[in-house]
Design an enzyme around this catalytic site. Structure first.
Site, short mmCIF file in Angstrom:
data_model
loop_
_atom_site.label_atom_id
_atom_site.label_comp_id
_atom_site.label_asym_id
_atom_site.label_seq_id
_atom_site.Cartn_x
_atom_site.Cartn_y
_atom_site.Cartn_z
N HIS A 255 2.63 -28.86 19.26
CA HIS A 255 2.84 -27.50 18.76
C HIS A 255 1.57 -26.99 18.10
O HIS A 255 1.10 -27.55 17.12
CB HIS A 255 3.99 -27.47 17.74
CG HIS A 255 5.34 -27.54 18.37
ND1 HIS A 255 6.50 -27.27 17.69
CD2 HIS A 255 5.71 -27.85 19.64
CE1 HIS A 255 7.53 -27.41 18.51
NE2 HIS A 255 7.09 -27.77 19.69
N TYR B 182 10.66 -21.60 10.23
CA TYR B 182 11.02 -21.78 8.82
C TYR B 182 11.48 -20.43 8.31
O TYR B 182 10.71 -19.47 8.38
CB TYR B 182 9.80 -22.25 8.01
CG TYR B 182 9.37 -23.67 8.31
CD1 TYR B 182 9.84 -24.73 7.54
CD2 TYR B 182 8.49 -23.96 9.35
CE1 TYR B 182 9.44 -26.04 7.79
CE2 TYR B 182 8.09 -25.27 9.62
CZ TYR B 182 8.58 -26.30 8.83
OH TYR B 182 8.19 -27.59 9.08
N PRO C 171 11.35 -32.22 2.29
CA PRO C 171 10.96 -32.25 3.71
C PRO C 171 10.35 -30.95 4.24
O PRO C 171 9.84 -30.92 5.36
CB PRO C 171 12.28 -32.55 4.44
CG PRO C 171 13.36 -32.20 3.48
CD PRO C 171 12.80 -32.37 2.11
N LYS D 149 5.94 -33.72 5.56
CA LYS D 149 4.83 -34.59 5.15
C LYS D 149 5.20 -36.05 4.88
O LYS D 149 4.31 -36.92 4.87
CB LYS D 149 4.21 -34.04 3.84
CG LYS D 149 3.44 -32.76 4.04
CD LYS D 149 2.07 -33.03 4.58
CE LYS D 149 1.45 -31.83 5.24
NZ LYS D 149 1.57 -31.81 6.70
N TYR E 154 -0.48 -27.79 6.65
CA TYR E 154 0.61 -28.19 7.55
C TYR E 154 0.14 -29.21 8.59
O TYR E 154 0.86 -30.17 8.88
CB TYR E 154 1.20 -26.94 8.23
CG TYR E 154 2.52 -27.23 8.91
CD1 TYR E 154 3.71 -27.23 8.19
CD2 TYR E 154 2.58 -27.52 10.28
CE1 TYR E 154 4.92 -27.51 8.80
CE2 TYR E 154 3.79 -27.79 10.90
CZ TYR E 154 4.95 -27.79 10.15
OH TYR E 154 6.15 -28.07 10.77
#
Ligand code: RFL
Ligand code: PHB
Length: 399
Positions: free
Chosen positions: A72, A201, A292, A296, A384
């Site tokens: 991704h 998200y 979560p 990570k 990220y």
């Protein structure tokens, strides 16, 4: 029994470390309380940073990952004002993440450990650690009620948040930092195509939602829920309706199907310092927990053990103790940055019981700001995809 490095816990931290040490020609024993099926069956992480992907390749356990993992290059943020994409690849120097479930990682690691003769004792009960501040620690446990003992040079506690290792550091020699969030995540796994080709998200007035996946035919969804929520009160139908209300029209109609896993996980930030006591070293969830939201947890377990493997290699090959001396400081530097990112991203996307109209507007203003600022998107993207492991650590395990 006798070994060089005794590892407690056969989760990602323990098994990655065992396989690295095996590559370095060091002798290890892994003690795991549960059986293989249990460890492999736990539905947990889904997003791998490049350091984790590289390590799997370097260890020669990355074939299935290369075939089945989904790369991704971006991720998406949704809120009541719409949705937008963070182009991680463009914002970092070409970095991406790979979607590949922790269950699959564990299967690959267990297969390799078995094929390579890495010793794993499953069903090890009553593990106890002794003489940790001496040059000759030893570990005791029982197997089918029979007592066992192994001497070793070092003990590594990879036994997760509820393990025995962290508690062996005397209270006066360590300090814990913790934040418990007033909500959890209710997650389901379904045999349905993902609603979107990348993760979403979502900050919704009704609470956080996350659309994730395990493959092109398997989806993983989470919704923020109350801590005392009873899973029995969440039949699939209710879950899908709530998810749709939160995601809105983002990504289009959500393909529904029966769930085959459903669980609630509490959210917590936790760090214990230092990550070493005498000849005991802590790695992964045994030393720190992140909510979560930033994806990570498993990746931090990996960066810890990469640094620790390098320090152990220096000790055994060059007789240098400096790597072991510096392990805790070096690992904690990366841990705290991931803690900060996970805490921040949780705060940005979740509904808190004390979210008043002002704090709600602050959240929305920050999301709008990120939407319009390449600089803000870069901050999100570089965290990220995973911050670099500083120093020389890890170069052996990079592709
Ligand atoms: P683990 O995986 O907890 O493994 C510890 C092992 O130690 C064993 N054990 C003992 N063995 C012997 N004696 C004892 N006394 C023992 N006590 C415990 C346990 O049986 C177990 O096998 O820790 P490790 O290796 O540090 O790995 C950490 C990761 O598993 C964890 O951080 C991630 O799953 C967190 N996480 C995520 N991480 C990511 O990097 N990306 C994600 O997308 C992501 N999503 C998640 C997550 C965790 C979640 N939950 C359920 C907590 C999503 C969720 C919902
Ligand atoms: C998952 O797919 O389980 C997942 C993905 C991203 C996260 C957390 C969990 O931030």
């Amino acid at each position: 029994m006798k070994t060089q490095v005794l590892i407690v816990g056969a989760g990602p931290a323990g098994l990655f470390l065992a396989l690295m040490l095996h590559e370095l020609g060091l002798d290890t024993v892994v003690l795991e309380r549960r059986d293989r099926a249990y460890v492999e069956g736990r539905v947990r992480a889904g997003v791998l940073e490049q350091i984790t992907v590289d390590l799997m390749q370097r260890l020669g356990v990355g074939d299935r990952l290369a075939q089945e993992g989904l790369v991704h290059t971006g991720t998406n943020l949704a809120y009541e004002g719409g949705a937008f994409r963070i182009d991680m690849q463009a914002l970092t120097s070409g970095s991406a993440v790979t979607v590949y479930g922790q269950q699959e990682v564990m299967k690959d690691l267990f297969d390799a450990a078995a094929a390579r003769g890495v010793r794993i004792v499953f069903g090890a009960d009553n593990v106890d650690l002794h003489n940790l501040t001496s040059a000759h620690p030893f570990v005791t446990w029982s197997e089918e009620s029979q007592p066992h003992r192994s001497e070793c040079d070092f003990v590594v506690g990879c036994d997760g948040f509820h393990g025995v290792s962290r508690g062996k550091i005397p209270a006066g020699a360590s300090k814990a930092f913790e934040r418990v969030y007033p909500f959890g995540w209710l997650g389901i796994l379904t045999e349905t195509p993902p609603v979107n080709h990348e993760l979403i998200y979502c900050n919704s007035e009704r609470g956080f939602a996350l659309a994730s996946m395990r493959s092109l035919t398997r989806s993983r969804y989470y919704i923020q829920c109350a801590l005392d929520e009873d899973i029995e009160d969440w039949p699939d139908e209710r879950f899908w309706e709530e998810l749709e209300l939160r995601l809105g029209t983002v990504g289009g109609a959500i393909p529904r199907g029966p769930s085959f896993e459903k669980s609630i996980a509490p959210l917590r930030s936790f760090v214990t310092e230092p990550m070493r006591h005498g000849r005991l070293f802590l790695a992964g969830d045994a030393a720190h927990i992140v909510p979560p939201t930033g994806a990570k947890g498993m990746n931090l377990a990996v960066s810890d053990v990469i640094m620790l493997a390098e320090a152990l290699e220096a000790f055994y090959v060059k007789g240098a103790e400096s790597g072991l001396e510096g392990y805790s400081t070096r690992a904690l530097d990366r841990v705290w940055k991931a803690e900060r990112f996970s805490w921040w991203f949780t705060g940005l996307t979740h509904r808190f019981p004390d979210t008043d109209p002002f704090s709600r507007r602050m959240q929305l203003a920050e999301i709008e700001y990120i939407r319009g600022s390449r600089a803000a998107q870069t901050v999100l993207a570089e965290n990220y995809v995973g911050l670099p492991i500083t120093g020389e650590a890890g170069s052996r395990w990079r592709v």
